[in-house]
Write a protein that holds these residues in place. Structure first.
Motif, short mmCIF file in Angstrom:
data_model
loop_
_atom_site.label_atom_id
_atom_site.label_comp_id
_atom_site.label_asym_id
_atom_site.label_seq_id
_atom_site.Cartn_x
_atom_site.Cartn_y
_atom_site.Cartn_z
N UNK A 93 -5.82 19.16 -9.17
CA UNK A 93 -5.70 18.36 -7.95
C UNK A 93 -4.35 18.67 -7.31
N UNK A 94 -4.36 19.09 -6.05
CA UNK A 94 -3.15 19.51 -5.35
C UNK A 94 -2.64 18.38 -4.47
N UNK A 95 -1.32 18.19 -4.46
CA UNK A 95 -0.69 17.17 -3.63
C UNK A 95 0.40 17.83 -2.80
N UNK A 96 0.35 17.65 -1.49
CA UNK A 96 1.33 18.24 -0.58
C UNK A 96 2.49 17.26 -0.38
N UNK A 97 3.67 17.62 -0.87
CA UNK A 97 4.84 16.74 -0.71
C UNK A 97 5.47 16.87 0.67
N UNK A 98 5.17 17.96 1.40
CA UNK A 98 5.61 18.12 2.79
C UNK A 98 7.12 17.91 2.95
N UNK A 99 7.91 18.58 2.10
CA UNK A 99 9.37 18.53 2.13
C UNK A 99 9.93 17.13 1.83
N UNK A 100 9.11 16.20 1.42
CA UNK A 100 9.55 14.81 1.26
C UNK A 100 9.66 14.46 -0.22
N UNK A 101 10.82 13.95 -0.62
CA UNK A 101 10.97 13.48 -1.98
C UNK A 101 10.12 12.25 -2.25
N UNK B 256 7.18 11.50 -0.93
CA UNK B 256 5.79 11.89 -1.15
C UNK B 256 5.61 12.57 -2.50
N UNK B 257 6.64 13.22 -2.99
CA UNK B 257 6.57 13.81 -4.33
C UNK B 257 6.43 12.72 -5.38
N UNK B 258 7.21 11.65 -5.23
CA UNK B 258 7.14 10.54 -6.18
C UNK B 258 5.77 9.87 -6.11
N UNK B 259 5.27 9.67 -4.89
CA UNK B 259 3.96 9.05 -4.72
C UNK B 259 2.89 9.89 -5.39
N UNK B 260 2.94 11.21 -5.19
CA UNK B 260 1.95 12.09 -5.80
C UNK B 260 2.01 12.04 -7.31
N UNK B 261 3.21 12.03 -7.86
CA UNK B 261 3.35 11.98 -9.32
C UNK B 261 2.79 10.67 -9.87
N UNK B 262 3.07 9.56 -9.19
CA UNK B 262 2.57 8.27 -9.65
C UNK B 262 1.04 8.23 -9.59
N UNK B 263 0.47 8.83 -8.57
CA UNK B 263 -1.00 8.86 -8.47
C UNK B 263 -1.60 9.65 -9.63
N UNK B 264 -0.95 10.78 -9.96
CA UNK B 264 -1.46 11.58 -11.08
C UNK B 264 -1.33 10.82 -12.40
#
Length: 650
Positions: A69-77, A79-87
């Motif tokens: 499952x791919x998550x685009x952080x779009x240069x945003x820290x 969004x990176x945290x949100x993606x990690x929490x979702x995983x």
């Protein structure tokens, strides 16, 4: 009613409120990247290709499917945290990423808490310690090796100072700190650090302001450690300021080789990076690599070129696959349990109770670190420090719209023109004579190695102290009506300055009142105390002064002589007696007689040669003493008598 309960149960499973095995038929992996970057685009294609290859062979995971499952952080820290929490709320056994070291520092704490391995081939900050972050694994060589390669290049070309231009984020900042340490080991240093806003936030004005400062510095060797957007902007501004001309040296980290491999260069971009040196991660040639490269155009639809980090992305997926396969072979099952840290916050504003701990995370991590296979990038195994075995880089010189390969750098043998694989069978040799690179085309289209520094435009003039003498004016003298200085010492200094291939601004400063000769000791200590940068004049080299300052080689005779008394003696036939005093001659004669007497006492009882008339015995005794003192100790040098060794048995 049953349907409602089924939906509620499903929601509870997704949110992590239940324990147990979650869908064992699918192995879920998460990936966090900024898809708008070059590495993000390449990694997305490569990871999906790896997923397809794994699932094409059901025997690899025992009939289970691998799902990325791919998550685009779009240069945003954020969004990176949100993606990690979702995983980590779902049944994800491992996460590939994040792309930046900034987020790796943050997400590694989550990985430690929830036992989910975090693998990244682009977050290569050397300070991401496995002791602090045991669940974070760098699957590509980190910047420690890249900075060591740059330091070796600086030392190879015999430069001593460099200027670092970098993005002020964790990875670039810590990479430059590592570079400083490696340069110090080679007696080099970073003379100035120019920090830019993190990529891609740097503006042209910010870059211009920093490069103007760099242009005023002494060093002309510039190391650029940033990412693609900021890096190309720096070169564009440098071209505008005339900093891509002869005399300058630019060394870029791997970001530039990524651009060369993956995107076509415009004529403007190509013109602004001519003569730049850069590094590319070296991956050995193999059948697997060639086959994957031939597939790449079909996989990417020709939208982007393959670079080494695409190969690392593909291999990272396979690392997790091999580790999961071993995990199942060991009888492991994918199960999760509630996080005690998260449940402690249930009921507050942050509901972290949904986060669950991967029960088999520790075993999966161990399996990853024990992998010993071969992938597209070469051997897939880790050393004791969790770094890839024998990391290596290719040294690239940008020429025209392409590049020229100058050689390799490897942690095994340093710089060489031979590929690292050919050197592994030989003992490592990092001696100076064994370091080699091909010829470089430097900025300004020159082949001669740049000096690497100039006298800074904002530097002050050297203050040269000159004694204001009133005597011996042939050495140093001041003009009667002007402040011009003349004399032999001044002429020698000016001639030496003229021989230097670069300009050295200076000014003479008179020392003394001109009414009497100044104290030369005080002049010397003025240099030692940095009141003067140097001194020129008829300054004698004496012991106490050499302890305070360094002197040049003398360029006139010192006038030092050795004075010894001379007494004229009349030569005579007895001149040979002069070396010894009468007392010495008396002692010598006494030993002469004593030796003869001792020999006679020992020999005359058993040796016929020491018998006979007294006259004969005296002559034999004296002759033996004379031969002992003045002849070599051979048997022929003695009279016909028994040697002392004949009587040792008596």
């Amino acid at each position: 009613m049953n349907l409602v309960w089924l939906v509620l149960l499903l929601i509870l499973c997704i949110r992590g409120y239940t324990e147990g095995v979650l869908n064992p038929e699918v192995v879920n992996i998460g990936a966090i990247f900024t898809f708008g970057t070059i590495n993000g685009k390449v990694a997305k294609i490569a990871m999906k290709a790896a997923e397809q290859d794994v699932n094409s062979d059901p025997s690899i995971l025992g009939g289970r499917k691998l799902a990325i499952t791919l998550h685009d952080s779009n240069y945003s820290g954020f969004l990176s945290i949100v993606g990690a929490l979702q995983f980590m709320e779902s049944d994800t056994v491992a996460i590939i990423g994040p792309q930046s070291a900034v987020m790796a520092h943050v997400l590694s704490h989550l990985a430690n808490e929830l036992h989910v391995p975090l693998l990244s081939f682009t977050a290569l900050d050397p300070t991401l310690s496995p002791l602090q972050f045991p669940y974070f694994i760098q699957t590509a060589p980190n910047d420690l090796f890249q900075m060591t390669a740059i330091a070796d290049m600086v030392s190879y070309f015999e430069w001593r100072e460099v200027i670092a231009v970098y993005s002020d984020d964790d990875q670039s900042r810590n990479g430059i700190t590592t570079l400083s340490d490696k340069l110090a080991e080679r007696r080099c240093k970073i003379s100035y650090k120019a920090a830019l806003p993190p990529d891609p936030k740097a503006t042209r004005d910010q870059v211009l302001n920093e490069l103007v400062k760099v242009q005023m510095m002494e060093s002309r060797v510039i190391v650029l450690h940033t990412l693609s957007k900021t890096g190309l902007l720096v070169f564009d501004v440098a071209k505008y300021l005339g900093m891509m001309e002869s005399g300058y040296v630019w060394i870029a980290s791997t970001w530039l080789s990524i651009i060369l491999d993956s995107t076509p260069l415009s004529s403007k971009t190509a013109n602004s990076i001519q003569g730049v040196l850069t590094l590319r991660p070296h991956t050995p040639d193999s059948k697997k690599k060639r086959e994957f490269s031939s597939r790449w155009n079909q996989l990417s639809n020709g939208t982007i070129g393959l670079n080494p980090y695409g190969l690392y992305a593909y291999d990272t997926v396979w690392m997790i696959t091999y580790a999961v396969k071993t995990f199942f072979d060991q009888g492991g099952t994918i199960s999760f349990s509630n996080s005690t840290s998260g449940t402690a916050l249930v009921g507050g504003e942050l509901n972290l109770g949904a986060l669950s701990i991967f029960d088999g995370g520790q075993q999966l991590l161990k399996n990853i670190l024990q992998i010993n296979r071969t992938g597209l990038t070469g051997p897939l195994r880790f050393g004791p420090d969790r770094s890839p075995v024998h990391p290596a880089y290719e040294v690239i010189n940008v020429v025209g719209t392409g590049f020229m390969q100058l050689g390799y750098w490897s942690s095994y043998s340093g710089l060489s023109v031979a590929s690292p694989e050919t050197l592994y069978a030989k003992p490592p040799n990092r001696s100076r004579s064994n370091q080699q690179l091909l010829d470089v085309l430097w900025p300004g289209q020159i082949t001669k190695k740049p000096r690497g520094w100039v006298f800074p435009n904002n530097g002050r003039q050297l203050r040269i102290g000159v004694p204001n003498r009133v005597s011996y004016r042939d050495f140093v003298s001041k003009g009667k009506d002007t402040d011009d200085l003349h004399g032999y010492c001044i002429d020698v200094f000016i001639a030496a300055i003229a021989l230097l291939p670069y300009a050295v601004p200076y000014k003479f400063v008179l020392f003394g009142d001109g009414l009497e000769n100044p104290n030369y000791n005080q002049l010397v200590y003025k240099v030692a105390s940095n009141d003067f940068d140097a001194a020129v004049g008829d300054i004698a080299i004496v012991t106490n002064r050499t302890k305070a300052v360094d002197f040049t080689q003398p360029y006139i005779e010192s006038g030092l002589v050795v004075v010894a008394p001379v007494k004229k003696l009349n030569s005579s036939a007895w001149a040979f007696l002069k070396p010894f005093s009468p007392l010495m001659w008396g002692i010598t004669a006494s030993f002469f007689l004593i030796v003869g007497a001792v020999v006679w006492i020992l020999e005359h009882r058993i040796n016929d040669d020491f018998r006979g008339p007294p006259k004969k015995q005296i002559v034999t005794m004296l002759w033996f003493s004379f031969s002992t003192l003045f002849f070599s100790h051979s048997k022929s040098a003695y009279p016909p008598c028994s040697y002392l060794s004949f009587t040792m048995d008596s």
